[in-house]
Structures are given as structure tokens and as C-alpha cells.
Write an enzyme that holds these catalytic residues in place. Sequence first.
Site, PDB file in Angstrom:
ATOM      1  N   ARG A 207       0.845  -1.194   0.000  1.00 16.48           N
ATOM      2  CA  ARG A 207       0.000   0.000   0.000  1.00 16.48           C
ATOM      3  C   ARG A 207       0.883   1.248   0.000  1.00 16.48           C
ATOM      4  O   ARG A 207       1.894   1.301   0.701  1.00 16.48           O
ATOM      5  CB  ARG A 207      -0.897   0.026   1.242  1.00 16.48           C
ATOM      6  CG  ARG A 207      -2.070  -0.954   1.177  1.00 16.48           C
ATOM      7  CD  ARG A 207      -3.086  -0.576   0.088  1.00 16.48           C
ATOM      8  NE  ARG A 207      -4.235  -1.461   0.019  1.00 16.48           N
ATOM      9  CZ  ARG A 207      -4.342  -2.512  -0.800  1.00 16.48           C
ATOM     10  NH1 ARG A 207      -3.343  -2.829  -1.605  1.00 16.48           N
ATOM     11  NH2 ARG A 207      -5.439  -3.238  -0.814  1.00 16.48           N
ATOM     12  N   GLU A 236      -3.966   7.157  -5.830  1.00 10.96           N
ATOM     13  CA  GLU A 236      -4.042   6.358  -7.066  1.00 10.96           C
ATOM     14  C   GLU A 236      -5.163   6.868  -7.951  1.00 10.96           C
ATOM     15  O   GLU A 236      -6.294   7.018  -7.462  1.00 10.96           O
ATOM     16  CB  GLU A 236      -4.247   4.880  -6.724  1.00 10.96           C
ATOM     17  CG  GLU A 236      -3.048   4.328  -5.960  1.00 10.96           C
ATOM     18  CD  GLU A 236      -3.116   2.816  -5.709  1.00 10.96           C
ATOM     19  OE1 GLU A 236      -4.143   2.192  -6.033  1.00 10.96           O
ATOM     20  OE2 GLU A 236      -2.137   2.274  -5.186  1.00 10.96           O
ATOM     21  N   HIS A 254      -0.885  -0.635  -9.895  1.00  2.00           N
ATOM     22  CA  HIS A 254      -1.595  -1.532  -8.959  1.00  2.00           C
ATOM     23  C   HIS A 254      -2.161  -2.766  -9.683  1.00  2.00           C
ATOM     24  O   HIS A 254      -3.362  -3.045  -9.628  1.00  2.00           O
ATOM     25  CB  HIS A 254      -2.716  -0.778  -8.231  1.00  2.00           C
ATOM     26  CG  HIS A 254      -2.941  -1.305  -6.849  1.00  2.00           C
ATOM     27  ND1 HIS A 254      -3.052  -0.507  -5.733  1.00  2.00           N
ATOM     28  CD2 HIS A 254      -3.060  -2.581  -6.386  1.00  2.00           C
ATOM     29  CE1 HIS A 254      -3.248  -1.245  -4.665  1.00  2.00           C
ATOM     30  NE2 HIS A 254      -3.246  -2.520  -5.031  1.00  2.00           N
TER      31      HIS A 254
HETATM   32  N1  LIG Z   1      -0.328  -4.911  -5.244  1.00  2.00           N
HETATM   33  C1  LIG Z   1      -1.458  -5.564  -5.180  1.00  2.00           C
HETATM   34  O1  LIG Z   1      -2.201  -5.647  -6.148  1.00  2.00           O
HETATM   35  C2  LIG Z   1      -1.827  -6.270  -3.903  1.00  2.00           C
HETATM   36  C3  LIG Z   1      -2.611  -7.429  -3.970  1.00  2.00           C
HETATM   37  C4  LIG Z   1      -2.896  -8.091  -2.789  1.00  2.00           C
HETATM   38  C5  LIG Z   1      -2.488  -7.588  -1.572  1.00  2.00           C
HETATM   39  N2  LIG Z   1      -1.757  -6.436  -1.548  1.00  2.00           N
HETATM   40  C6  LIG Z   1      -1.297  -5.888  -0.250  1.00  2.00           C
HETATM   41  O2  LIG Z   1      -0.437  -6.844   0.329  1.00  2.00           O
HETATM   42  C7  LIG Z   1      -0.721  -6.950   1.720  1.00  2.00           C
HETATM   43  C8  LIG Z   1      -0.324  -8.323   2.205  1.00  2.00           C
HETATM   44  O3  LIG Z   1      -1.183  -9.290   1.618  1.00  2.00           O
HETATM   45  P1  LIG Z   1      -1.191 -10.803   2.154  1.00  2.00           P
HETATM   46  O4  LIG Z   1      -2.151 -11.545   1.323  1.00  2.00           O
HETATM   47  O5  LIG Z   1       0.213 -11.298   2.287  1.00  2.00           O
HETATM   48  O6  LIG Z   1      -1.811 -10.566   3.610  1.00  2.00           O
HETATM   49  P2  LIG Z   1      -1.587 -11.465   4.902  1.00  2.00           P
HETATM   50  O7  LIG Z   1      -2.655 -11.041   5.848  1.00  2.00           O
HETATM   51  O8  LIG Z   1      -1.485 -12.891   4.545  1.00  2.00           O
HETATM   52  O9  LIG Z   1      -0.151 -11.000   5.461  1.00  2.00           O
HETATM   53  C9  LIG Z   1       0.080  -9.757   6.037  1.00  2.00           C
HETATM   54  C10 LIG Z   1       1.140  -9.961   7.108  1.00  2.00           C
HETATM   55  O10 LIG Z   1       1.506  -8.665   7.594  1.00  2.00           O
HETATM   56  C11 LIG Z   1       1.768  -8.817   8.983  1.00  2.00           C
HETATM   57  N3  LIG Z   1       1.720  -7.514   9.614  1.00  2.00           N
HETATM   58  C12 LIG Z   1       0.631  -6.783   9.941  1.00  2.00           C
HETATM   59  N4  LIG Z   1       1.005  -5.611  10.496  1.00  2.00           N
HETATM   60  C13 LIG Z   1       2.359  -5.621  10.517  1.00  2.00           C
HETATM   61  C14 LIG Z   1       3.338  -4.698  10.982  1.00  2.00           C
HETATM   62  N5  LIG Z   1       3.008  -3.525  11.516  1.00  2.00           N
HETATM   63  N6  LIG Z   1       4.646  -5.029  10.827  1.00  2.00           N
HETATM   64  C15 LIG Z   1       5.019  -6.211  10.276  1.00  2.00           C
HETATM   65  N7  LIG Z   1       4.125  -7.120   9.848  1.00  2.00           N
HETATM   66  C16 LIG Z   1       2.818  -6.828   9.964  1.00  2.00           C
HETATM   67  C17 LIG Z   1       0.708  -9.790   9.478  1.00  2.00           C
HETATM   68  O11 LIG Z   1       1.091 -10.406  10.681  1.00  2.00           O
HETATM   69  C18 LIG Z   1       0.645 -10.768   8.316  1.00  2.00           C
HETATM   70  O12 LIG Z   1       1.494 -11.889   8.527  1.00  2.00           O
HETATM   71  C19 LIG Z   1      -2.239  -6.650   1.808  1.00  2.00           C
HETATM   72  O13 LIG Z   1      -2.592  -6.157   3.074  1.00  2.00           O
HETATM   73  C20 LIG Z   1      -2.441  -5.624   0.722  1.00  2.00           C
HETATM   74  O14 LIG Z   1      -2.264  -4.334   1.277  1.00  2.00           O
HETATM   75  C21 LIG Z   1      -1.414  -5.770  -2.677  1.00  2.00           C
END
Ligand SMILES: NC(=O)c1ccc[n+]([C@@H]2O[C@H](COP(=O)([O-])OP(=O)(O)OC[C@H]3O[C@@H](n4cnc5c(N)ncnc54)[C@H](O)[C@@H]3O)[C@@H](O)[C@H]2O)c1
Length: 291
Positions: A207, A236, A254
Amino acid sequence: MRYPEASSPLSSRQVREELGGADAVIVALDELDAAAISAGRNLKVIAKHGVGVDNIDVGRAALGGITVVNAPGMNSTAVADLVMGLLLALQRKIVDAHNSLLEGRWERFHGPELVDRTMAILGFGRIGHEVAKRAHGFGMRVIAYDPFLAPAEFERAGVERCEEIDAALAEADVVTLHLPSTGTGPLLGGEAIGRMKPGAVLVNAARGDLVDEDAVVAALRDGALAGYAADAFAVEPPVGRPLLTAPNVVFTPHIGAFTDHANELMGMSVVEDILAVLSGRAPRHPVIIKD
Ligand SMILES: NC(=O)c1ccc[n+]([C@@H]2O[C@H](COP(=O)([O-])OP(=O)(O)OC[C@H]3O[C@@H](n4cnc5c(N)ncnc54)[C@H](O)[C@@H]3O)[C@@H](O)[C@H]2O)c1
């Protein structure tokens, strides 16, 4: 079933105009704030075609008895692939080389290999795990910071656990972000970026608000940061933002989840969960508000 004519992401006002008497809505990055949710007079379920629900006021939905579902894990490999693509493009200057060649030049572009370099993954969830597998495949050492995971999770993945974020920042040649939006301001501001190793690069396919983009621009200009690749932006689309004119950057709009495979998995999942909610069954992937 209806599709909006305006291109995504829709603003809160556009969502309000579209919702009408719909029982369910499927959103990507569209703005489902309190005002938009309140406008859905029959709304029973909001389905996120993706993972991050920072564009949805989940608390407001809960107050109105509206279920929010998402599609966790279904775009993890898609995003991880793009992360490696962005990283390689940044390090080997693939975009510059491509543009140079199209302009009729035959220049030499140099850059580092990934082998034996250290990648720090901040947020070691589903996408973080997939990125780690790919980085291992490139011969990288992988370290990760995620205070919410048990040490065994890191061990299982062959990844070194960092107790503090600063340790991860200081050791890595590549820092990549895979955690949700904090909602309380950037995780990486100027000071944190200043703690990164000289010559290190930052990748953000999570993000835009996780980093202070002005600090990123300053660090790129004075060389404190060697490169920045992003698929997500604080605003965005980031039209006219200073980030777009910074040196040593590679950007995509994105598109992390945009593969046919992920699209199909996410689409099927949210439709099944919508049908579940509308027929009084429990959805497979409800979004639960954490205290
Ligand atoms: N670019 C894209 O198109 C796209 C697509 C999907 C997801 N995303 C982003 O990627 C992120 C991760 O997705 P995911 O499927 O791996 O989610 P997920 O929930 O499986 O993993 C997120 C991880 O972040 C950790 N976390 C939360 N807060 C934290 C902090 N302050 N410091 C360190 N770690 C922390 C959590 O413990 C978790 O293990 C989503 O939240 C979304 O913002 C982007």
C-alpha cells in the site's frame, strides 16, 4: 447484476450513485466509506475482490449488519511474481534499456545480480511467503520482520526472523513490503529509510501509505536510496505526484493481482461467499474486525 460505467476505483460519491438497491457489491479499490455504505439501502454483503480492506469501512458495515468478505491467499503468487519482476526491472534497468533501444540507441546498462544479496520482507504473510520462495530461487538470503508470527513460521520457510524492524532495514540490500496499511501513518518515513543500507532498494507492492513518498523522493535524489519500485501509491492514480519524476524508479498501476489465474480464483471465491451470505450460510472468508 450491473457493472459501473466509470472506471475503477470509484469514489465514495460514485459508489453511492451505483449502489441503488443492490443486495451485494463486489469492489476492488473503490471507496466504501461510511457514506457509501449507508447509501446501500438493501446492502447485505460487501465483497473485496482481493485482500486489503483499507478502502472499506468495515466497522460501519458491521454496525449496519453488513457482512464484509475478501479473498485471502488467492492473489499471493500473482503479487509475488510481480514483485520479482519489479525488482529485476529496477536492478537491471530493464525499462530504461527498453526505452533506450526503442529510441534507436544501443547503450550498456549495468546492475547488480540478486544472488547472495539479502532481502528483507516486512510483513511475512501469504504474499511475503511466496516472495521468500522466489527470492530463495534466485539465491538470495531472506530475512523477515513480522511481530505477529511465531518463530516457527520463519523457520519452516527457511527465513531468518528479525525481532526489530531496524535490524531488517540495516541488513538488507532489498526491502520489500507485504503488510496491510497501518492506518496510522507511514511505516517507513525519512528516518527509517535513512537506516537502510547504502545502495539498498525498496519495493512496495502493498500500500502506498506505508511509505512517506516525499521522503522516498528525497532519498532517491540524494542517493540514500538506490531505487524504488512500486505497484501501490499514496494517491491512485498518482498523476502529477513528485514521485513520478524521481530517479531510479519502476512503477506499475496496482496490477499485482492482475493475472487470469488470480482473477478466476478471487471471482469464484467472492461470488460463492456472497451466495452463502444471501442464503443465510456462513461465508468462507469473512473479514473480522480486530480490536
Ligand atoms: N499490489 C497488489 O495488487 C496487492 C494485492 C494483494 C495484496 N496487496 C497488499 O499486500 C498486503 C499483504 O497481503 P497478504 O495476502 O500477504 O496478507 P496477509 O494477511 O497474509 O499478510 C500480512 C502480514 O503482515 C503482517 N503484519 C501486519 N502488520 C504488521 C506490521 N506492523 N509489521 C510487520 N508485519 C505486519 C501480518 O502479521 C501478516 O502476517 C495486503 O494487506 C495488501 O495491502 C497488494
